[in-house]
Design a protein around this motif. Structure first.
Motif, short mmCIF file in Angstrom:
data_model
loop_
_atom_site.label_atom_id
_atom_site.label_comp_id
_atom_site.label_asym_id
_atom_site.label_seq_id
_atom_site.Cartn_x
_atom_site.Cartn_y
_atom_site.Cartn_z
N ALA A 1 0.83 -1.20 0.00
CA ALA A 1 0.00 0.00 0.00
C ALA A 1 0.86 1.25 0.00
N GLN A 2 1.91 1.23 0.79
CA GLN A 2 2.85 2.36 0.83
C GLN A 2 3.52 2.54 -0.52
N ASP A 3 4.01 1.44 -1.10
CA ASP A 3 4.68 1.50 -2.40
C ASP A 3 3.76 1.97 -3.52
N ALA A 4 2.45 1.70 -3.36
CA ALA A 4 1.48 2.14 -4.36
C ALA A 4 1.12 3.61 -4.19
N GLY A 5 1.66 4.23 -3.15
CA GLY A 5 1.40 5.64 -2.91
C GLY A 5 0.05 5.92 -2.28
N LEU A 6 -0.56 4.90 -1.69
CA LEU A 6 -1.86 5.08 -1.06
C LEU A 6 -1.71 5.95 0.19
N GLU A 7 -2.74 6.73 0.46
CA GLU A 7 -2.74 7.60 1.62
C GLU A 7 -4.09 7.57 2.31
N ARG A 8 -4.11 8.00 3.54
CA ARG A 8 -5.33 8.16 4.34
C ARG A 8 -6.27 6.96 4.26
N GLY A 9 -7.52 7.20 3.89
CA GLY A 9 -8.54 6.16 3.86
C GLY A 9 -8.23 5.02 2.91
N ALA A 10 -7.44 5.30 1.87
CA ALA A 10 -7.08 4.25 0.92
C ALA A 10 -6.20 3.18 1.58
N LEU A 11 -5.61 3.52 2.70
CA LEU A 11 -4.77 2.57 3.44
C LEU A 11 -5.59 1.67 4.37
N MET A 12 -6.87 1.96 4.54
CA MET A 12 -7.68 1.27 5.53
C MET A 12 -7.71 -0.25 5.44
N PRO A 13 -7.80 -0.86 4.26
CA PRO A 13 -7.82 -2.33 4.26
C PRO A 13 -6.59 -2.94 4.96
N ALA A 14 -5.41 -2.43 4.63
CA ALA A 14 -4.19 -2.96 5.25
C ALA A 14 -4.12 -2.54 6.72
N LEU A 15 -4.49 -1.31 7.02
CA LEU A 15 -4.43 -0.83 8.40
C LEU A 15 -5.43 -1.57 9.28
N HIS A 16 -6.57 -1.88 8.75
CA HIS A 16 -7.60 -2.59 9.52
C HIS A 16 -7.11 -3.98 9.94
N ARG A 17 -6.52 -4.69 9.01
CA ARG A 17 -6.00 -6.03 9.35
C ARG A 17 -4.91 -5.92 10.41
N ASN A 18 -4.04 -4.92 10.28
CA ASN A 18 -2.97 -4.73 11.25
C ASN A 18 -3.56 -4.41 12.62
N ARG A 19 -4.53 -3.53 12.65
CA ARG A 19 -5.18 -3.16 13.91
C ARG A 19 -5.85 -4.38 14.54
N GLU A 20 -6.50 -5.19 13.73
CA GLU A 20 -7.17 -6.40 14.25
C GLU A 20 -6.18 -7.35 14.91
N VAL A 21 -5.06 -7.59 14.25
CA VAL A 21 -4.10 -8.54 14.82
C VAL A 21 -3.50 -7.99 16.12
N TRP A 22 -3.23 -6.69 16.18
CA TRP A 22 -2.70 -6.11 17.41
C TRP A 22 -3.74 -6.13 18.53
N ASN A 23 -5.00 -5.91 18.19
CA ASN A 23 -6.06 -6.02 19.21
C ASN A 23 -6.16 -7.45 19.73
N THR A 24 -6.00 -8.41 18.84
CA THR A 24 -6.03 -9.82 19.25
C THR A 24 -4.85 -10.12 20.17
N PHE A 25 -3.65 -9.67 19.78
CA PHE A 25 -2.47 -9.88 20.63
C PHE A 25 -2.71 -9.28 22.02
N SER A 26 -3.27 -8.07 22.05
CA SER A 26 -3.52 -7.40 23.32
C SER A 26 -4.51 -8.18 24.17
N SER A 27 -5.58 -8.65 23.56
CA SER A 27 -6.58 -9.43 24.31
C SER A 27 -5.99 -10.72 24.87
#
Length: 119
Positions: free
Chosen positions: A34-60
């Motif tokens: 996503a970074q290499d494709a030059g995506l910014e802000r909301g366009a990054l959400m699919p990748a950011l969402h998965r990352n956030r989910e895994v970190w929330n799972t690790f935290s739980s």
């Protein structure tokens, strides 16, 4: 061998640590793409969402009373998960680069690498 059979065999043979390594590698690869494709802000959400989910799972998992990791490690993972949550919001708002999330994940991936397993 069919894909389903391969996935089933892998899930049986794969250790939790190896699974975490693979998952973090996949998610980090998505963020790099996503970074290499030059995506910014909301366009990054699919990748950011998965990352956030895994970190929330690790935290739980680390907050669970039956977790057997050392207390200091659990606290560190929970702290990182909280940072990821806050920082992801900054990335989505265009206030911070995705590169720092990638760097944190790469450090975790390195720590999970098979050659870093203590004997």
């Amino acid at each position: 061998m069919s894909l389903t059979a391969y996935q089933r065999a892998r899930s049986i043979a794969e250790t939790p640590r190896a699974m975490e390594h693979r998952l973090m590698s996949q998610i980090t690869g998505e963020m790099i793409a996503a970074q290499d494709a030059g995506l910014e802000r909301g366009a990054l959400m699919p990748a950011l969402h998965r990352n956030r989910e895994v970190w929330n799972t690790f935290s739980s998992l680390c907050a669970a009373s039956d977790n057997q990791l050392p207390v200091e490690l659990r606290a560190g993972i929970i702290s990182l998960a909280l940072w990821v949550e806050r920082y992801t919001g900054q990335v989505v708002r265009g206030q911070a680069p995705i590169a720092d999330l990638i760097s944190v994940n790469r450090a975790v991936i390195e720590g999970l690498a098979p050659e870093n397993v203590a004997s």
